[in-house]
Design an enzyme around this catalytic site. Structure first.
Site, short mmCIF file in Angstrom:
data_model
loop_
_atom_site.label_atom_id
_atom_site.label_comp_id
_atom_site.label_asym_id
_atom_site.label_seq_id
_atom_site.Cartn_x
_atom_site.Cartn_y
_atom_site.Cartn_z
N LYS A 33 12.95 2.00 0.97
CA LYS A 33 12.00 2.26 -0.12
C LYS A 33 12.60 1.87 -1.48
O LYS A 33 11.92 1.29 -2.31
CB LYS A 33 11.54 3.71 -0.10
CG LYS A 33 10.59 4.03 1.06
CD LYS A 33 9.31 3.20 0.95
CE LYS A 33 8.38 3.37 2.12
NZ LYS A 33 7.23 2.44 2.10
N GLY A 89 -2.76 3.16 10.41
CA GLY A 89 -1.90 4.32 10.17
C GLY A 89 -2.61 5.43 9.41
O GLY A 89 -3.81 5.39 9.16
N GLN A 90 -1.81 6.43 9.03
CA GLN A 90 -2.37 7.63 8.40
C GLN A 90 -3.07 7.30 7.07
O GLN A 90 -4.17 7.78 6.81
CB GLN A 90 -1.25 8.66 8.15
CG GLN A 90 -1.77 10.00 7.66
CD GLN A 90 -0.68 10.88 7.06
OE1 GLN A 90 0.43 10.42 6.79
NE2 GLN A 90 -0.99 12.14 6.83
N GLY A 114 -1.03 -2.47 8.21
CA GLY A 114 -0.81 -1.09 8.66
C GLY A 114 -2.08 -0.27 8.57
O GLY A 114 -2.05 0.94 8.35
N TYR A 125 15.06 5.04 5.89
CA TYR A 125 13.73 4.94 5.28
C TYR A 125 13.86 4.88 3.76
O TYR A 125 13.26 4.03 3.09
CB TYR A 125 12.91 6.15 5.71
CG TYR A 125 11.51 6.22 5.16
CD1 TYR A 125 10.56 5.25 5.44
CD2 TYR A 125 11.12 7.31 4.37
CE1 TYR A 125 9.27 5.35 4.95
CE2 TYR A 125 9.83 7.41 3.88
CZ TYR A 125 8.91 6.43 4.17
OH TYR A 125 7.63 6.54 3.68
N ASP A 161 -3.43 -4.69 11.58
CA ASP A 161 -2.36 -3.82 12.07
C ASP A 161 -1.66 -4.56 13.20
O ASP A 161 -2.26 -5.45 13.82
CB ASP A 161 -2.95 -2.50 12.60
CG ASP A 161 -1.89 -1.41 12.71
OD1 ASP A 161 -1.77 -0.60 11.77
OD2 ASP A 161 -1.16 -1.38 13.72
N ARG A 206 -1.02 -3.30 15.91
CA ARG A 206 -1.67 -2.86 17.15
C ARG A 206 -2.99 -3.61 17.35
O ARG A 206 -3.65 -3.98 16.38
CB ARG A 206 -1.93 -1.35 17.11
CG ARG A 206 -0.68 -0.54 17.40
CD ARG A 206 -0.87 0.92 17.07
NE ARG A 206 -0.60 1.15 15.65
CZ ARG A 206 -0.62 2.35 15.07
NH1 ARG A 206 -0.90 3.43 15.78
NH2 ARG A 206 -0.36 2.49 13.78
N ASP A 241 1.08 -9.17 12.60
CA ASP A 241 2.46 -8.69 12.54
C ASP A 241 3.02 -9.17 11.20
O ASP A 241 3.27 -10.37 11.02
CB ASP A 241 3.26 -9.27 13.72
CG ASP A 241 4.71 -8.81 13.68
OD1 ASP A 241 5.10 -8.13 12.70
OD2 ASP A 241 5.44 -9.15 14.62
N1 SER Z 1 5.88 11.47 4.60
C1 SER Z 1 7.01 10.60 4.63
C2 SER Z 1 8.01 11.03 5.62
O1 SER Z 1 8.11 12.22 5.86
C3 SER Z 1 7.66 10.56 3.27
O2 SER Z 1 7.29 9.39 2.63
O3 SER Z 1 8.69 10.20 6.13
#
Ligand code: SER
Length: 323
Positions: free
Chosen positions: A144, A11-12, A8, A140, A34, A36, A51
């Site tokens: 987690k 990503g951010q 990843g 999500y 990644d 991508r 992947d």
């Molecule tokens: N920043 C994340 C979200 O908003 C939280 O882990 O999904």
């Protein structure tokens, strides 16, 4: 840690973590991957397409690179996960279990982020303790919590040196976040600079826990460099830095841009996700066990975001002028 694979990486978090790890350990020691195509995101350093839902591919990459640590960041964030829960389940769970499985085979250390989303409406809101009720109401969040349990399991059953952090919302300017509920606190800056105004998808008084990316990156590195005996949790430590509402963030932005305007058009999905999360995490165990300290409060973060976005714009304009 001498050889690190990042998943990843486009990503951010990955974009900034890859650069920081390359500065710290040397770029030859870091392989950024990644799903991508690297042609879309590679910015120096070694990069490959991977992947992480493909167990063989993960194993091959880790073994061939001779990695002794995997920073597993590939995941679908909260709002994007509500749009396609099955896809989020598959990516978030299969990716992590593959990485942990390969870590058990090879002896790699693993970092993977958990989130404030691992809590739900039954968790004490302010602050959420380190050990407490975890019954999230989002896909999500479900992934987690399950991910935290998987890390505990692989640690106790196979001795995997798994470590993690429950991040609050992360604010940064280098790479955009991908479909989170806390993304408003990033979007607002670009909208302010582009249009002088922003329509927020959360209510004005939705107080959320947040952290500026330089603190988040330092937290990851400090946790991964902490002696294993110092750690009583294998996934994951609460960490926090600041708490604010959209209205308070807008007021701080107005100190730099007095004409900035904000209005509110709450999106029901993201508002209900935000309302189900704690307003603050209690991170005293991280502070006691491995010395975690945040540096950025709201005013420093806002000033640094504007500095960073200004210099990013100047670089883009200079690049365009040079063509
Ligand atoms: N920043 C994340 C979200 O908003 C939280 O882990 O999904």
């Amino acid at each position: 840690m001498k050889r690190i694979v990042i998943t990843g990486a486009a990503g951010q978090i990955g974009t900034e973590l890859a650069a920081n790890l390359a500065d710290r350990y040397g770029s030859a020691a870091i392989l950024a991957t990644d799903v991508r195509d690297p042609a879309e995101w590679q910015n120096g350093g070694q990069a490959e397409q991977l992947d992480c839902m493909d167990l063989e591919a993960v194993r091959h990459t880790v073994v061939r690179f001779g990695a002794d640590a995997v920073f597993h960041l590939a995941a679908v964030l909260s709002a994007a996960a509500e749009a396609d829960p099955l896809r989020a389940y598959r990516i978030n769970m299969n990716g992590l279990v593959n990485v942990l499985h390969v870590a058990a085979e090879t002896g790699c250390r693993v970092f993977t982020p958990s989130s404030i989303a691992a809590f739900g409406p039954e968790t004490p809101r302010d602050p959420a303790p380190q050990s407490t009720v975890q019954r999230p109401t989002t896909m999500y969040g479900v992934t987690k919590v399950a991910g935290e349990l998987l890390c505990d399991y692989y640690h106790s059953r196979f001795g995997v040196d798994a470590r993690g952090l429950r991040f609050p919302g992360l604010i940064s300017y280098t790479a955009p976040p991908g479909g989170g509920t806390t993304d408003y606190a990033v979007d607002i800056f670009r909208a302010a600079l582009r249009e002088g105004r922003y329509t927020c998808f959360l209510n004005a008084d939705t107080r959320m826990d947040m952290m500026y990316m330089p603190d988040a990156i330092r937290a990851v590195i400090e946790l991964m460099e902490a002696p294993p005996d110092a750690l009583t949790h294998r996934n994951a430590y609460n960490v926090t830095a600041m708490q604010f509402t959209p209205a308070e963030l807008a007021a701080e932005i107005q100190r730099h841009m007095p004409a900035f305007l904000i209005d509110y058009s709450p999106d029901p999905v993201r508002q209900s996700i935000a309302d189900s999360w704690p307003a603050r995490l209690d991170d005293s165990e991280a502070r006691e066990q491995w010395g975690w300290r945040h540096r950025y409060e709201l005013p420093d973060m806002v000033a640094d975001m504007f500095r960073g976005l200004d210099s990013q714009t100047a670089r883009i304009e200079a690049g365009a002028a040079g063509r």
